[in-house]
Every structure is written in C-alpha cells, then in structure tokens.
Design a protein around this motif. Sequence first.
Motif, short mmCIF file in Angstrom:
data_model
loop_
_atom_site.label_atom_id
_atom_site.label_comp_id
_atom_site.label_asym_id
_atom_site.label_seq_id
_atom_site.Cartn_x
_atom_site.Cartn_y
_atom_site.Cartn_z
N ALA A 65 0.85 -1.19 0.00
CA ALA A 65 0.00 0.00 0.00
C ALA A 65 0.88 1.24 0.00
N GLU A 66 0.38 2.29 -0.62
CA GLU A 66 1.08 3.58 -0.64
C GLU A 66 0.06 4.69 -0.50
N ASP A 126 -8.94 0.73 -1.25
CA ASP A 126 -8.70 1.84 -0.32
C ASP A 126 -8.63 1.28 1.10
N VAL A 127 -7.48 1.38 1.73
CA VAL A 127 -7.28 0.86 3.09
C VAL A 127 -6.99 2.00 4.07
N THR A 128 -7.40 3.20 3.70
CA THR A 128 -7.17 4.37 4.55
C THR A 128 -7.72 4.16 5.95
N ALA A 129 -8.92 3.62 6.07
CA ALA A 129 -9.53 3.44 7.39
C ALA A 129 -8.69 2.54 8.28
N GLY A 183 3.07 6.76 -4.15
CA GLY A 183 1.69 6.40 -4.43
C GLY A 183 1.46 5.81 -5.81
N HIS A 184 2.53 5.63 -6.58
CA HIS A 184 2.39 5.08 -7.94
C HIS A 184 2.99 3.69 -8.08
N PHE A 185 3.49 3.12 -6.99
CA PHE A 185 4.07 1.78 -6.96
C PHE A 185 5.20 1.62 -7.97
N THR A 186 6.04 2.65 -8.06
CA THR A 186 7.19 2.63 -8.96
C THR A 186 8.51 2.66 -8.18
N ILE A 206 -3.84 3.43 -0.58
CA ILE A 206 -4.41 2.52 -1.58
C ILE A 206 -3.46 1.34 -1.77
N GLU A 207 -4.02 0.13 -1.81
CA GLU A 207 -3.21 -1.05 -2.11
C GLU A 207 -2.91 -1.08 -3.60
#
Length: 168
Positions: A56-57, A80-83, A121-124, A74-75
């Motif tokens: 997740a990022e 969405d795993v914010t919670a 947040g872009h999984f790069t 976000i995974e």
Amino acid sequence: MEKVLISACLLGKKVRYDGKAFPIADQILAQWIAAGRVISVCPEVDAGMSIPRAPAEITAGDGFDVWAGSAFVIEDVGLDVTAHFKKGAEMTLVLCKKYNIRVAVLTEHSPSCGSTAIYDGHFTSTKINGVGVTAALLKQNDIEVFSQHDIADANAALLRTTIWNTNY
C-alpha cells in the motif's frame, strides 16, 4: 523509566506487508531492550490487517494529507485501506498515551511509519519527502518520530525528555 516506541519489524517481528521483518542491529536499541524501555508496535497489524498483505502507498500526499482528508492509502490492487491505516495510527497513539511515550523510532518509507520519506503512491519505488499516517498523528500529538537511521538522535531526544520530566 521512560519508554520508547519501536516498529515491530525493526525488532525482528515478521509483520511487514510481505510477511518479513526488517531487523536492525544497533547498540542503543540493544541497550533500550535490555533496560525494558521498548514498546513494540505495528499499526497495520494492530488494526487487523493480515500478514502478508498487499503493498500500500499514500496517493496524492502524505500522512498529514490523509488526516486532512485529501489523500488516501491505496493497495496496489486498488483497494482503499485508509480506514485501516487511520485505525492503526489511533491505536498507536493510545499506546503512546498509556505509556507516556514521547519518542518513537519507526520504519522509514512505510505508509504508516515513514518519518521523513514515503513512496509516491504510484508503486514505482519512487520515494518522496513526507510522513506516514501513524508518524503524522504522533507528530501532531507532540511525539518525536525518528527513523531507524536516526536512533542516536532518538536517544538524545529521549534523554532530553527524561531530564525535563525529572526536573520539572
């Protein structure tokens, strides 16, 4: 004796998203452990997330932005795993309050624990300046947050805090 919060993965616990640990060998950390000062935490696991779990990022900002409602965790599969991340951070803050913790050493680059840098947040594998969700909440509550690369600085802060609490 004042306690210090440490990311569980840094203590060798296999709690990371990939089911691995990220143990560090450090003389100061060893002294803290021997003295019984260490409180271990993994915000994601404490919030009920599995081991292993999807990477997740934080998208569109950092942990402060997550608390402001303008960024999300976000995974890589889009969930969405914010919670979960916010719940884990809140549980960590409760732990800090319970033990009157003023200093934390958390795992750099983590979307929960990053203290100066996280992934973009872009999984790069691109890193940006920013903090994780838990680190942001702790900082907002006057807890000094350090990475595993700054244990000497964390120790100095712990000593300052201990002296201040003793003298005032």
